[in-house]
Design a protein around this motif. Structure first.
Motif, PDB file in Angstrom:
ATOM      1  N   LYS A   1     -21.635 -79.278 -38.211  1.00 41.33           N
ATOM      2  CA  LYS A   1     -20.879 -79.176 -36.974  1.00 41.33           C
ATOM      3  C   LYS A   1     -19.379 -79.110 -37.260  1.00 41.33           C
TER       4      LYS A   1
ATOM      5  N   SER B   1     -18.495 -75.805 -38.534  1.00 36.45           N
ATOM      6  CA  SER B   1     -18.545 -74.726 -37.551  1.00 36.45           C
ATOM      7  C   SER B   1     -17.359 -74.749 -36.591  1.00 36.45           C
TER       8      SER B   1
ATOM      9  N   SER C   1     -15.396 -69.336 -38.167  1.00 33.89           N
ATOM     10  CA  SER C   1     -16.371 -68.531 -37.442  1.00 33.89           C
ATOM     11  C   SER C   1     -16.486 -67.158 -38.097  1.00 33.89           C
TER      12      SER C   1
ATOM     13  N   VAL D   1     -23.316 -63.839 -24.931  1.00 36.27           N
ATOM     14  CA  VAL D   1     -23.127 -63.740 -26.381  1.00 36.27           C
ATOM     15  C   VAL D   1     -21.822 -64.419 -26.775  1.00 36.27           C
TER      16      VAL D   1
ATOM     17  N   THR E   1     -21.938 -68.216 -26.910  1.00 37.17           N
ATOM     18  CA  THR E   1     -22.599 -68.899 -28.029  1.00 37.17           C
ATOM     19  C   THR E   1     -21.562 -69.445 -29.014  1.00 37.17           C
TER      20      THR E   1
ATOM     21  N   TYR F   1     -20.981 -73.217 -29.028  1.00 40.23           N
ATOM     22  CA  TYR F   1     -22.091 -74.069 -29.487  1.00 40.23           C
ATOM     23  C   TYR F   1     -21.655 -75.402 -30.101  1.00 40.23           C
ATOM     24  N   PRO F   2     -20.712 -75.379 -31.058  1.00 44.77           N
ATOM     25  CA  PRO F   2     -20.373 -76.658 -31.700  1.00 44.77           C
ATOM     26  C   PRO F   2     -19.754 -77.670 -30.744  1.00 44.77           C
TER      27      PRO F   2
ATOM     28  N   THR G   1     -20.582 -78.016 -27.314  1.00 41.65           N
ATOM     29  CA  THR G   1     -21.395 -78.444 -26.181  1.00 41.65           C
ATOM     30  C   THR G   1     -22.316 -79.594 -26.576  1.00 41.65           C
ATOM     31  N   GLY G   2     -22.891 -80.223 -25.561  1.00 41.44           N
ATOM     32  CA  GLY G   2     -23.733 -81.397 -25.799  1.00 41.44           C
ATOM     33  C   GLY G   2     -25.136 -81.067 -26.267  1.00 41.44           C
ATOM     34  N   ARG G   3     -26.008 -82.054 -26.206  1.00 39.23           N
ATOM     35  CA  ARG G   3     -27.377 -81.952 -26.708  1.00 39.23           C
ATOM     36  C   ARG G   3     -28.116 -80.712 -26.191  1.00 39.23           C
ATOM     37  N   MET G   4     -27.946 -80.419 -24.904  1.00 43.72           N
ATOM     38  CA  MET G   4     -28.700 -79.314 -24.328  1.00 43.72           C
ATOM     39  C   MET G   4     -27.883 -78.024 -24.256  1.00 43.72           C
ATOM     40  N   GLY G   5     -26.673 -78.068 -24.764  1.00 41.20           N
ATOM     41  CA  GLY G   5     -25.881 -76.850 -24.838  1.00 41.20           C
ATOM     42  C   GLY G   5     -25.386 -76.327 -23.505  1.00 41.20           C
ATOM     43  N   ILE G   6     -25.172 -77.221 -22.562  1.00 42.21           N
ATOM     44  CA  ILE G   6     -24.700 -76.764 -21.247  1.00 42.21           C
ATOM     45  C   ILE G   6     -23.171 -76.641 -21.261  1.00 42.21           C
TER      46      ILE G   6
ATOM     47  N   ARG H   1     -16.520 -63.823 -29.433  1.00 42.59           N
ATOM     48  CA  ARG H   1     -17.400 -64.952 -29.728  1.00 42.59           C
ATOM     49  C   ARG H   1     -16.787 -65.826 -30.819  1.00 42.59           C
TER      50      ARG H   1
ATOM     51  N   GLN I   1     -14.932 -69.884 -30.555  1.00 45.29           N
ATOM     52  CA  GLN I   1     -15.385 -70.993 -31.405  1.00 45.29           C
ATOM     53  C   GLN I   1     -14.174 -71.799 -31.895  1.00 45.29           C
TER      54      GLN I   1
END
Lengths: 341, 375
Positions: free
Chosen positions: B76, B79, B83, B100, B103, B106-107, B109-114, B155, B159
């Motif tokens: 993490k 990331s 990128s 896209v 994404t 990603y690094p 966001t929380g557990r569920m990627g919301i 993208r 990041q």
């Protein structure tokens, strides 16, 4: 509310309505028709007609619950395999994973029949899981050797044929009156499922589905391809192992209790993605489960009632509805260069 | 180690399955700098980039990022620092360009990627930066290669990395998109102080965008330095083993080889009037001589690669008798004369004299190369 959310809500509500409709039909329809009023009475616990009570509680309810749980499991298993192989037509049946499970379970059953040993649900699941993993291992070896994804599918189908042939062989030469059951099972059927079976499969599928749902975020990353997923911070090795274990467990559970069931794993996730117009795992995972449940309930209803009293194998019905979806998918993909199948 | 390099590799060896493909890589990039990597196909450029980004394990040596070893960082943590924009094609299914780009968050966001409101605004900013806001609801599979490359760049930007690694970002793009993409990359490096490490095939573009250039070839670093020290005729020629063409350092362009044989055509040119004719003759496979050119004439830059012989005069000097005589000798051996000059001045007016000499000597006068059919 945004347009995409509106679409999700409407689609999910519709699916839930269909779900309950089919649930009622499954409980009510059959050689003995039970009215909606009676069903409600019996489900609420008012002892009405003894026969109806027994039919519902001992036969139809466990059977429909099994078709819900296992249908959902199949759809999820397919979705995981499609993600894993980056191939939209991967699924437990087509890759020979179900057949591997079937073979080991059949061997165990025949062995148990000969020794007059009674198998419990747990043993069936373990045998099926072992069989799934063995087939999966072969598929993974092939995946490392073949460059084209279509060849992977072909080798999966071959593994499936080999396992089925051996299973038929074993079943044919097993000598027992119970062989009829075994034969039915090896073609795929939800009949004869007990509450004991249902509770075991429910626990396993619930746990595995929860794990899968919690993996929604890395699954989303993995859909972008390995290099990108890795760059987003996904532990690729661990993730791949988890996906293999979850998808094998789900399809093993199905095979252990209902035998091999075709095409649900490919058709349902695809249909759900089309309906919702997204491939976001956080949505697709739970809704595919719901879709799989609906698909299998519907197919089982047809299998039971279409030529009653003769029962069709569930796989023949799922194939009739599932295979055209797969063909439609392949036709759509022709000329789409982004699919390197 | 006291330095302000963001990426620093020490005796790095990269490769596959324990076997080193390239050894002794000492790469260093500061924030805000662009390092371009050039070299022949198969030299291992992608392998280097994949190792820097932790996709492949290094064979030997260390990679320091922000002064800490990348192997001590969690996935993490790593990331959020680096990128990528890689060449592998992404097979998306029902994903919009915005999905896209998102994404990249990603690094964060929380557990569920919301996505939170902050994430969403960063996604929008990144899309604005690369001018793709109008694509946000389009399906990623249904846009052009150039647009896709920009989506992937957006993208990478959202990041929020300190280093962006790009593998041949400009390949498959038309010249408009190539320039635009590099312009954005330059802006990112210089304004946002992001370190950029990219492999690139277009030498002319690399020269214009890079602060440093790394050349890899035959399992090692062939050259590493500033663009002005790398983009020289002899360096590039050796780097790519050019034997069926040549590299022009001044133009950053590539020229095919001259046609060998006895030259039969004399081309009078100067001031850029000859370049088109030279290239046409080369294309038709007709050997030729040209002159009289000054060494600082742009025609000379192309003529020296394509002509069998060039009659040259020193820069800024009027055409001397000696050089004129040489031209006369050459002309007598030819059957055709082609004059491209539209304009003459005091420095090259003897070219007109040369034309008359040629006509007197009985050379056939051509107006275009089309009159020559060499079959």
């Amino acid at each position: 509310m945004k347009k995409e959310y509106q679409r999700y809500v409407i689609a999910v509500l519709l699916l839930i309505v269909v779900f309950f409709l089919l649930l009622f039909l499954n409980i009510g329809m059959g050689s003995v028709t039970i009215s909606a009023k009676q069903i409600l009475h019996i489900l609420m616990g008012y002892a009405a007609d003894d026969t109806a009570y027994n039919i519902i509680w001992k036969i139809r309810l466990p059977r429909v619950t099994a078709s819900i749980v296992l249908g959902g499991a199949l759809a999820l298993s397919g979705f995981l395999l499609q993600t894993f192989f980056h191939n939209p037509i991967a699924g437990p049946y087509i890759l020979g994973i179900s057949s591997g499970a079937k073979l080991i379970v059949a061997l165990l059953m025949v062995f148990a029949l000969n020794k007059s040993y009674v198998l419990n649900s747990g043993m069936l699941v373990i045998a099926a899981f072992a069989g799934s993993l063995i087939s999966m291992e072969f598929v993974l070896i092939m995946a490392g050797k073949v460059e084209k994804m279509s060849m992977l599918i072909v080798s999966g189908i071959m593994i499936g044929y080999i396992c089925s042939a051996i299973t038929d062989f074993v079943v044919t030469f097993a000598d027992d009156a119970n062989i009829v059951n075994l034969h039915n099972w090896s073609r795929g059927s939800f009949s004869g499922v007990s509450w004991d079976n249902v509770s075991v499969m429910s626990v396993i599928v619930l746990i595995t589905t929860t794990i899968t749902f919690l993996l929604a975020k890395p699954i989303g990353a993995y859909q972008m391809g390995e290099t990108y997923a890795q760059n987003m911070g996904v532990n690729i090795k661990r993730f791949r192992i988890l996906i293999i274990l979850c998808s094998s467990m789900l399809s093993a559970c199905v095979t252990a209790f209902a035998g091999p069931i075709s095409f649900v794993g490919i058709a349902v996730p695809h249909l759900i993605k089309r309906i919702l117009n997204t491939s976001k795992p956080i949505i697709i995972v739970p809704i595919s489960f719901l879709g799989g449940a609906i698909f299998c309930m519907g197919c089982d209803l047809i299998a039971r009632t279409a030529f009653s009293p003769t029962e069709l194998s569930i796989s023949s019905v799922t194939a009739i509805f599932g295979a055209p979806v797969v063909i439609w998918m392949m036709i759509r993909k022709v000329g789409d260069s982004s699919y390197g199948t | 180690m006291e330095h302000d390099y963001f990426l620093f590799t020490d005796h790095l060896a990269v490769g596959y399955q324990g076997k080193a493909l390239i050894e002794e890589l000492d790469i260093h990039i500061k924030k805000g700098e662009i390092l371009a990597m050039i070299g022949p196909n198969g030299a291992g450029k992608s392998t280097i980039l994949k190792t820097i980004t932790k996709y492949l394990k290094e064979i030997k040596g260390t990679i320091l990022m922000d002064s800490s070893d990348i192997n001590t960082m969690t996935n993490k943590e790593f990331s959020t620092k680096t990128s990528i924009v890689f060449t592998e094609k992404i097979k998306t299914e029902m994903m919009t360009c915005k999905d896209v780009v998102a994404t990249g968050r990603y690094p964060y966001t929380g557990r569920m990627g919301i996505l939170t409101r902050e994430d969403r605004s960063k996604v929008n900013q990144a899309m604005e930066l690369v001018h793709i806001t109008n694509l946000k609801d389009r399906d990623y599979t249904k846009i052009s290669d150039g647009q896709r490359q920009r989506v992937l760049l957006a993208r990478a930007i959202c990041q929020e990395p300190q280093l962006i690694v790009l593998d041949e970002p400009t390949s498959f793009l038309d010249i408009y998109y190539k320039l635009e993409l590099l312009e954005i990359i330059k802006k990112l490096a210089h304004k946002k102080k992001i370190a950029v490490f990219m492999s690139i095939h277009e030498l002319d573009l690399a020269q214009k965008v890079a602060d440093y250039v790394l050349c890899v070839k035959d399992g090692k670093v062939f050259r590493y330095g500033k663009p002005e020290d790398i983009f020289k005729e002899e360096v590039i020629q050796e780097l790519y083993h050019l034997n069926n063409g040549s590299y022009n350092a001044l133009f950053g362009s590539l020229e095919m080889n001259q046609t060998f044989g006895r030259p039969n055509v004399f081309v009078i040119a100067g001031g850029g009037s000859g370049i088109t004719t030279y290239r046409k003759l080369q294309q038709k496979g007709i050997p030729f001589i040209t002159g009289i050119l000054h060494k600082n004439d742009i025609d000379y830059q192309v003529a020296k690669h394509l002509a069998n012989a060039v009659i040259v005069e020193e820069s800024f000097e009027p055409i001397s008798d000696a050089v004129y005589e040489k031209a006369k000798v050459a002309i007598r051996k030819c059957d055709y004369i082609l004059n491209c000059l539209k304009q003459t001045g005091s420095m090259n007016e003897r070219n007109l004299e040369l034309l008359q000499t040629a006509e007197k000597a009985g050379l056939k006068k051509l107006h275009t190369t089309d009159e020559l059919d060499w079959s």
